[in-house]
Motif scaffolding. Structure first.
Motif, PDB file in Angstrom:
ATOM      1  N   ASP A  13       0.824  -1.207   0.000  1.00 24.93           N
ATOM      2  CA  ASP A  13       0.000   0.000   0.000  1.00 24.93           C
ATOM      3  C   ASP A  13       0.860   1.260   0.000  1.00 24.93           C
ATOM      4  O   ASP A  13       0.585   2.221  -0.720  1.00 24.93           O
ATOM      5  CB  ASP A  13      -0.936   0.015   1.207  1.00 24.93           C
ATOM      6  N   TYR A  14       1.931   1.260   0.810  1.00 27.43           N
ATOM      7  CA  TYR A  14       2.817   2.413   0.891  1.00 27.43           C
ATOM      8  C   TYR A  14       3.489   2.680  -0.457  1.00 27.43           C
ATOM      9  O   TYR A  14       3.486   3.808  -0.960  1.00 27.43           O
ATOM     10  CB  TYR A  14       3.869   2.210   1.979  1.00 27.43           C
ATOM     11  N   CYS A  15       4.087   1.642  -1.048  1.00 28.04           N
ATOM     12  CA  CYS A  15       4.815   1.804  -2.314  1.00 28.04           C
ATOM     13  C   CYS A  15       3.889   2.221  -3.447  1.00 28.04           C
ATOM     14  O   CYS A  15       4.216   3.112  -4.232  1.00 28.04           O
ATOM     15  CB  CYS A  15       5.538   0.508  -2.674  1.00 28.04           C
ATOM     16  N   LEU A  16       2.740   1.583  -3.547  1.00 23.74           N
ATOM     17  CA  LEU A  16       1.802   1.917  -4.615  1.00 23.74           C
ATOM     18  C   LEU A  16       1.250   3.329  -4.445  1.00 23.74           C
ATOM     19  O   LEU A  16       1.118   4.075  -5.419  1.00 23.74           O
ATOM     20  CB  LEU A  16       0.663   0.903  -4.670  1.00 23.74           C
ATOM     21  N   GLY A  17       0.954   3.711  -3.205  1.00 21.65           N
ATOM     22  CA  GLY A  17       0.459   5.065  -2.943  1.00 21.65           C
ATOM     23  C   GLY A  17       1.487   6.119  -3.300  1.00 21.65           C
ATOM     24  O   GLY A  17       1.148   7.149  -3.915  1.00 21.65           O
ATOM     25  N   LEU A  18       2.747   5.874  -2.959  1.00 19.31           N
ATOM     26  CA  LEU A  18       3.807   6.825  -3.265  1.00 19.31           C
ATOM     27  C   LEU A  18       4.031   6.928  -4.772  1.00 19.31           C
ATOM     28  O   LEU A  18       4.200   8.029  -5.314  1.00 19.31           O
ATOM     29  CB  LEU A  18       5.101   6.417  -2.561  1.00 19.31           C
ATOM     30  N   ALA A  19       4.002   5.790  -5.457  1.00 26.43           N
ATOM     31  CA  ALA A  19       4.186   5.802  -6.913  1.00 26.43           C
ATOM     32  C   ALA A  19       3.070   6.600  -7.595  1.00 26.43           C
ATOM     33  O   ALA A  19       3.330   7.407  -8.489  1.00 26.43           O
ATOM     34  CB  ALA A  19       4.227   4.374  -7.446  1.00 26.43           C
ATOM     35  N   LYS A  20       1.847   6.386  -7.162  1.00 24.38           N
ATOM     36  CA  LYS A  20       0.704   7.137  -7.729  1.00 24.38           C
ATOM     37  C   LYS A  20       0.844   8.632  -7.444  1.00 24.38           C
ATOM     38  O   LYS A  20       0.596   9.465  -8.302  1.00 24.38           O
ATOM     39  CB  LYS A  20      -0.615   6.616  -7.167  1.00 24.38           C
ATOM     40  N   LYS A  21       1.272   8.958  -6.222  1.00 26.97           N
ATOM     41  CA  LYS A  21       1.443  10.359  -5.833  1.00 26.97           C
ATOM     42  C   LYS A  21       2.511  11.044  -6.690  1.00 26.97           C
ATOM     43  O   LYS A  21       2.406  12.229  -6.996  1.00 26.97           O
ATOM     44  CB  LYS A  21       1.836  10.419  -4.354  1.00 26.97           C
ATOM     45  N   LEU A  22       3.528  10.275  -7.097  1.00 26.66           N
ATOM     46  CA  LEU A  22       4.617  10.825  -7.901  1.00 26.66           C
ATOM     47  C   LEU A  22       4.320  10.804  -9.396  1.00 26.66           C
ATOM     48  O   LEU A  22       5.175  11.153 -10.201  1.00 26.66           O
ATOM     49  CB  LEU A  22       5.914  10.070  -7.600  1.00 26.66           C
ATOM     50  N   GLY A  23       3.110  10.372  -9.773  1.00 27.64           N
ATOM     51  CA  GLY A  23       2.697  10.507 -11.163  1.00 27.64           C
ATOM     52  C   GLY A  23       2.534   9.227 -11.955  1.00 27.64           C
ATOM     53  O   GLY A  23       2.270   9.277 -13.155  1.00 27.64           O
ATOM     54  N   ALA A  24       2.691   8.066 -11.339  1.00 29.21           N
ATOM     55  CA  ALA A  24       2.519   6.816 -12.072  1.00 29.21           C
ATOM     56  C   ALA A  24       1.062   6.650 -12.491  1.00 29.21           C
ATOM     57  O   ALA A  24       0.151   6.907 -11.712  1.00 29.21           O
ATOM     58  CB  ALA A  24       2.943   5.634 -11.213  1.00 29.21           C
ATOM     59  N   THR A  25       0.860   6.225 -13.729  1.00 29.13           N
ATOM     60  CA  THR A  25      -0.495   5.983 -14.200  1.00 29.13           C
ATOM     61  C   THR A  25      -0.936   4.554 -13.892  1.00 29.13           C
ATOM     62  O   THR A  25      -2.122   4.296 -13.720  1.00 29.13           O
ATOM     63  CB  THR A  25      -0.604   6.257 -15.712  1.00 29.13           C
ATOM     64  N   ASP A  26       0.016   3.616 -13.822  1.00 32.70           N
ATOM     65  CA  ASP A  26      -0.240   2.223 -13.441  1.00 32.70           C
ATOM     66  C   ASP A  26       0.958   1.697 -12.668  1.00 32.70           C
ATOM     67  O   ASP A  26       2.077   2.177 -12.843  1.00 32.70           O
ATOM     68  CB  ASP A  26      -0.461   1.342 -14.675  1.00 32.70           C
ATOM     69  N   CYS A  27       0.719   0.686 -11.825  1.00 34.46           N
ATOM     70  CA  CYS A  27       1.793   0.110 -11.001  1.00 34.46           C
ATOM     71  C   CYS A  27       1.588  -1.388 -10.830  1.00 34.46           C
ATOM     72  O   CYS A  27       0.466  -1.874 -10.846  1.00 34.46           O
ATOM     73  CB  CYS A  27       1.800   0.715  -9.604  1.00 34.46           C
ATOM     74  N   GLU A  28       2.706  -2.078 -10.610  1.00 30.18           N
ATOM     75  CA  GLU A  28       2.722  -3.494 -10.235  1.00 30.18           C
ATOM     76  C   GLU A  28       3.713  -3.641  -9.105  1.00 30.18           C
ATOM     77  O   GLU A  28       4.763  -3.000  -9.126  1.00 30.18           O
ATOM     78  CB  GLU A  28       3.305  -4.325 -11.381  1.00 30.18           C
ATOM     79  N   ILE A  29       3.434  -4.512  -8.152  1.00 30.88           N
ATOM     80  CA  ILE A  29       4.381  -4.723  -7.063  1.00 30.88           C
ATOM     81  C   ILE A  29       4.434  -6.198  -6.686  1.00 30.88           C
ATOM     82  O   ILE A  29       3.428  -6.899  -6.745  1.00 30.88           O
ATOM     83  CB  ILE A  29       4.031  -3.853  -5.828  1.00 30.88           C
ATOM     84  N   VAL A  30       5.636  -6.647  -6.344  1.00 28.19           N
ATOM     85  CA  VAL A  30       5.849  -8.003  -5.833  1.00 28.19           C
ATOM     86  C   VAL A  30       6.654  -7.863  -4.546  1.00 28.19           C
ATOM     87  O   VAL A  30       7.711  -7.239  -4.536  1.00 28.19           O
ATOM     88  CB  VAL A  30       6.631  -8.876  -6.836  1.00 28.19           C
ATOM     89  N   VAL A  31       6.130  -8.414  -3.458  1.00 28.31           N
ATOM     90  CA  VAL A  31       6.828  -8.394  -2.171  1.00 28.31           C
ATOM     91  C   VAL A  31       7.007  -9.840  -1.745  1.00 28.31           C
ATOM     92  O   VAL A  31       6.052 -10.617  -1.749  1.00 28.31           O
ATOM     93  CB  VAL A  31       6.016  -7.627  -1.096  1.00 28.31           C
ATOM     94  N   SER A  32       8.242 -10.220  -1.413  1.00 31.18           N
ATOM     95  CA  SER A  32       8.478 -11.604  -1.006  1.00 31.18           C
ATOM     96  C   SER A  32       9.397 -11.663   0.210  1.00 31.18           C
ATOM     97  O   SER A  32      10.199 -10.766   0.444  1.00 31.18           O
ATOM     98  CB  SER A  32       9.063 -12.416  -2.153  1.00 31.18           C
ATOM     99  N   ASN A  33       9.254 -12.739   0.948  1.00 29.95           N
ATOM    100  CA  ASN A  33      10.051 -12.985   2.144  1.00 29.95           C
ATOM    101  C   ASN A  33      10.542 -14.428   2.060  1.00 29.95           C
ATOM    102  O   ASN A  33       9.735 -15.351   1.979  1.00 29.95           O
ATOM    103  CB  ASN A  33       9.189 -12.773   3.383  1.00 29.95           C
ATOM    104  N   ASN A  34      11.857 -14.605   2.017  1.00 28.15           N
ATOM    105  CA  ASN A  34      12.447 -15.937   1.921  1.00 28.15           C
ATOM    106  C   ASN A  34      13.282 -16.241   3.153  1.00 28.15           C
ATOM    107  O   ASN A  34      13.992 -15.375   3.657  1.00 28.15           O
ATOM    108  CB  ASN A  34      13.338 -16.043   0.678  1.00 28.15           C
ATOM    109  N   PHE A  35      13.210 -17.472   3.577  1.00 25.51           N
ATOM    110  CA  PHE A  35      13.927 -17.917   4.758  1.00 25.51           C
ATOM    111  C   PHE A  35      14.646 -19.213   4.412  1.00 25.51           C
ATOM    112  O   PHE A  35      14.051 -20.100   3.791  1.00 25.51           O
ATOM    113  CB  PHE A  35      12.925 -18.149   5.899  1.00 25.51           C
ATOM    114  N   SER A  36      15.916 -19.318   4.769  1.00 23.13           N
ATOM    115  CA  SER A  36      16.635 -20.570   4.533  1.00 23.13           C
ATOM    116  C   SER A  36      17.559 -20.871   5.705  1.00 23.13           C
ATOM    117  O   SER A  36      18.018 -19.972   6.408  1.00 23.13           O
ATOM    118  CB  SER A  36      17.428 -20.511   3.229  1.00 23.13           C
ATOM    119  N   GLU A  37      17.806 -22.134   5.883  1.00 24.09           N
ATOM    120  CA  GLU A  37      18.680 -22.577   6.955  1.00 24.09           C
ATOM    121  C   GLU A  37      19.439 -23.803   6.471  1.00 24.09           C
ATOM    122  O   GLU A  37      18.865 -24.689   5.829  1.00 24.09           O
ATOM    123  CB  GLU A  37      17.863 -22.935   8.192  1.00 24.09           C
TER     124      GLU A  37
END
Length: 70
Positions: A13-37
């Motif tokens: 929400d933060y990244c997409l909102g900021l991108a729109k505020k800065l003038g983006a007409t469309d956006c895509e986002i991928v957020v991932s969390n990886n864990f290994s041991e």
């Protein structure tokens, strides 16, 4: 430690909102969390133990017909 679903939603929400505020007409986002041991055992004794966690965010923005990836 793996993150909760709302954590990813807040980042998105933060990244997409900021991108729109800065003038983006469309956006895509991928957020991932990886864990290994990994553990190395030699002669029935732990020789080495490693743990890592990575959090990554990929953002693609479009302004009219121009595209940018971060």
């Amino acid at each position: 430690m793996l993150k909760e679903k709302h954590f990813f939603q807040d980042i998105s929400d933060y990244c997409l909102g900021l991108a729109k505020k800065l003038g983006a007409t469309d956006c895509e986002i991928v957020v991932s969390n990886n864990f290994s041991e990994s553990i190395t055992v030699r002669n029935n004794e732990v020789e080495q133990s490693e743990r890592s966690e990575n959090l990554s965010v990929g953002l693609t923005t479009y302004i009219n017909k121009k595209r940018s990836n971060v």
